[in-house]
Design a protein around this motif. Structure first.
Motif, short mmCIF file in Angstrom:
data_model
loop_
_atom_site.label_atom_id
_atom_site.label_comp_id
_atom_site.label_asym_id
_atom_site.label_seq_id
_atom_site.Cartn_x
_atom_site.Cartn_y
_atom_site.Cartn_z
N PHE A 379 8.77 105.45 27.64
CA PHE A 379 10.28 104.74 28.04
C PHE A 379 10.95 104.77 29.59
CE2 PHE A 379 11.53 108.20 26.93
CZ PHE A 379 11.97 109.03 26.69
N ASP A 380 11.86 104.18 29.39
CA ASP A 380 12.26 104.04 30.80
C ASP A 380 13.92 105.21 30.53
OD1 ASP A 380 13.41 104.61 33.56
OD2 ASP A 380 13.19 102.35 33.87
N ASP A 453 21.16 103.97 28.01
CA ASP A 453 20.18 104.55 27.76
C ASP A 453 19.47 105.21 26.94
OD1 ASP A 453 21.11 107.07 27.27
OD2 ASP A 453 22.24 107.61 28.71
N LEU A 454 18.51 106.07 26.99
CA LEU A 454 17.70 105.65 25.46
C LEU A 454 17.52 107.27 25.08
CD1 LEU A 454 15.33 103.81 26.42
CD2 LEU A 454 16.19 102.91 25.47
N VAL A 481 17.22 93.76 26.77
CA VAL A 481 17.34 92.56 25.54
C VAL A 481 16.60 92.41 24.16
CG1 VAL A 481 15.49 90.24 26.15
CG2 VAL A 481 16.68 91.45 28.17
N LYS A 482 17.54 91.43 23.84
CA LYS A 482 17.26 91.42 22.21
C LYS A 482 16.57 89.80 21.57
CE LYS A 482 19.09 91.88 17.78
NZ LYS A 482 18.47 91.98 17.00
N VAL A 523 14.38 96.54 20.28
CA VAL A 523 15.24 95.68 21.63
C VAL A 523 14.67 96.68 22.89
CG1 VAL A 523 17.70 96.01 22.70
CG2 VAL A 523 17.06 95.61 20.38
N LEU A 524 13.95 95.13 23.92
CA LEU A 524 13.79 96.34 25.17
C LEU A 524 15.07 96.45 26.52
CD1 LEU A 524 11.08 93.41 25.37
CD2 LEU A 524 10.34 95.66 25.11
N THR A 525 14.40 97.64 26.68
CA THR A 525 15.28 98.20 28.11
C THR A 525 14.32 97.90 28.96
OG1 THR A 525 16.96 99.44 26.23
CG2 THR A 525 16.96 100.57 28.86
#
Length: 562
Positions: A379-380, A453-454, A481-482, A523-525
């Protein structure tokens, strides 16, 4: 007996003194300065968030194998209000005297959560292990599959729109699912690309209380047996037939290997043919890489691909796993959490059907050598556009320090910052509360406070769960992005999303599973660093359809429909 660098306790009342071999090598470390690490802090907000959960492994001195496993966790939005909720898997005592329940926490949208488990249908006292999240009936609500020793359960989400009261119904038997094995991790995927999510379940070993074996580290006191003492258990693949029905196609699909002792699964299209393949992490047995033959069957290619064994040709004690394009090559690589004295595996996809383990030549190998890693994922965390690596660690044996003084029972996690060009550096000590040693098992990531942020969720064995808030001061930009499928599955699982900005092209694949017994948000971050705009977003859906968006502003969540 020695296997994979792990000491196998004797199954008889006495045993010779054993030593743990450690393969010592000189590791090449890149010592570039960390500029952004100090600008990101993970704060333990568990108490202030209202999360009061403790996993019960049933430990009462019997030293039964399942007590070392569990506990999974998940970030998911059960009520579709746009805020991530939390699910925590629980086990139980071996006698009915102390029932234990899992926990479903609803996000109050202000940094706190409310326990809404009671009456939800998820309030089942059983010996739980892991959880997988996916909308298997395409009704817009994410369902839960939970693995239990007593038999797994499929919970259909029937929460009414616009309400905060959770309603989950156990439809396991009616759906045709019957996995009464030692289930661990699970993953939803559309392996036949028919628009309906299928289910893969990783099964561990053939264990029961009646057949429990006596094992010992010192020949006099009982210790936890390692998996070499038990026979393996074949994993399961359930094909979604529609109408809330599933069919067990494990044998026909070619994934029911009876020798496997599986703890982790990653959905990975390693050959970029748009069909999902499966990587299965096995404990003291060869890892499996199942290539999707696009006809309903899989071919096992782990040995040929170079991911079955460690560099020494011995099967490792593999736990959690993840797949991602961490070097912007356009190919998905693998990270595997292994037993102590074995280091993490970082398998680089060479693009020709082969993987090369880069860990021994990087900072990752040296830093993780003595750790026992369960939950593992990319993960970023600093939103610089390069996927970082997290590993949740903790040993299985409380007394491990007596026989291995350098190995601890409670261990801090690893956070490796991606420096690009295949280089990583550990920054755990630079990011706040993550330094705490715990007996970690499951781990997941998700943006629970909707700030871009994650954040992290970590479950421990026979202990509390921890919620770590990401406080990012880098001012790096981001895009979330969902996906919403129509011809494809509603979650969009298997979709490939490419984001192009000034600093280059990033590729992520939306997938379920990965880590260990846990589920991260769907969901993509994408971290954008200092890029001011997104030039283009391309989505390749599992159906083959494509969606393109151009000239988008950063620092927001967008929903893309097929």
């Amino acid at each position: 007996m020695i296997s994979s660098g792990r000491k196998t306790p004797s199954v008889v009342a006495s045993c010779d003194t054993l030593t743990f071999p450690i393969a010592v090598r000189f590791l090449f470390i890149f010592a570039l300065p960390i500029v952004l690490a100090a600008q990101v802090t993970f704060s333990d907000v568990t108490a202030q968030a209202g999360i009061r959960f403790s996993h019960n492994a049933g430990k009462a001195g019997k030293k039964w194998l399942p007590e070392t496993m569990g506990s999974g966790c998940a970030f998911f939005d059960f009520d579709n209000d746009g805020w991530l909720d939390i699910f925590l898997v629980n086990s139980r005592s071996w006698t009915p005297a102390r029932p234990s329940l899992p926990a479903l926490y609803r996000n109050n949208r202000n940094g706190t959560f409310s326990d809404v488990t009671a009456g939800s249908g998820l309030d089942v006292s059983a010996y739980g292990m892991g959880v997988a999240v996916g909308d298997f009936d395409n009704d817009g609500r994410d369902d839960l599959y939970v693995t239990y020793l007593e038999g797994d359960r499929l919970f259909h989400n029937q929460t009414a729109a616009g309400t905060a009261k959770p309603v989950f119904r156990d439809i396991t038997k009616a759906a045709g699912i019957a996995n009464a094995a030692f289930g661990t991790s699970a993953a939803w995927l559309d392996y036949d690309r028919d628009g309906r999510l299928d289910l893969f379940v990783a099964n561990y070993v053939q264990w029961s209380a009646k057949a429990d074996l006596w094992c010992s580290l010192d020949g006099s006191t009982k210790s936890y047996c390692t998996p070499e003492s038990y026979k393996g258990s074949p994993s399961k693949l359930y094909r979604n037939l529609g109408g809330l029905k599933f069919q067990d196609v494990s044998q026909a699909a070619g994934i029911a290997d009876p020798s496997s002792k599986s703890l982790g699964v990653a959905v990975v299209d390693y050959n970029n043919d748009s069909y999902p393949d499966l990587f299965v992490a096995n404990d003291t047995q060869p890892n499996k890489l199942y290539r999707n033959l696009r006809n309903g069957t899989f071919k096992e290619e782990g040995l040929a691909a170079g991911v079955a064994f460690g560099e020494d040709g011995v099967a490792r004690g593999a736990m959690g796993v993840d797949a991602a394009d961490y070097d912007r090559s356009g190919r998905q690589h693998l990270a595997v959490g292994n037993f102590s004295n074995q280091m993490l595996g970082l398998y680089h996809n060479e693009g020709n059907g082969l993987f090369v383990d880069e860990a021994p030549r990087s900072a990752i190998g040296r830093a993780s050598l003595l750790s026992l890693a369960f939950g593992v994922f990319f993960f970023d965390y600093d939103l610089d556009g390069w996927l970082d690596l997290f590993a949740a660690n903790g040993h299985i044996e409380e007394e491990i320090g007596r026989v291995q003084p350098k190995v601890a029972f409670r261990q801090p996690p690893h956070l490796f910052r991606n420096l690009s060009k295949g280089r990583f550096e550990e920054v755990t000590s630079k990011v706040g509360a993550l330094q705490r040693p715990v007996v970690a098992r499951g781990a997941a990531y998700g943006d629970f406070d909707n700030d871009g942020d994650l954040d992290l969720l970590v479950a421990t064995n026979h202990g509390p769960a921890y919620l770590y808030r990401n406080d990012n001061l880098t001012k790096n930009r981001w895009l979330r992005v969902k996906l919403q499928g129509t011809r494809s599955n509603r979650n969009g699982l298997g979709a490939v999303v490419k984001v192009r900005s000034a600093s280059g092209v990033q590729t992520q694949v939306l997938r379920s599973g990965s880590s260990y017994c846990s589920s991260s948000e769907l969901v993509l971050t994408f971290g954008l660093g200092q890029d001011a705009r997104i030039d283009q977003i391309d989505v390749e859906w599992p159906s083959g359809q494509r969606t393109t968006r151009s000239n988008e502003a950063p620092n927001r969540l967008i929903t893309l429909s097929e």
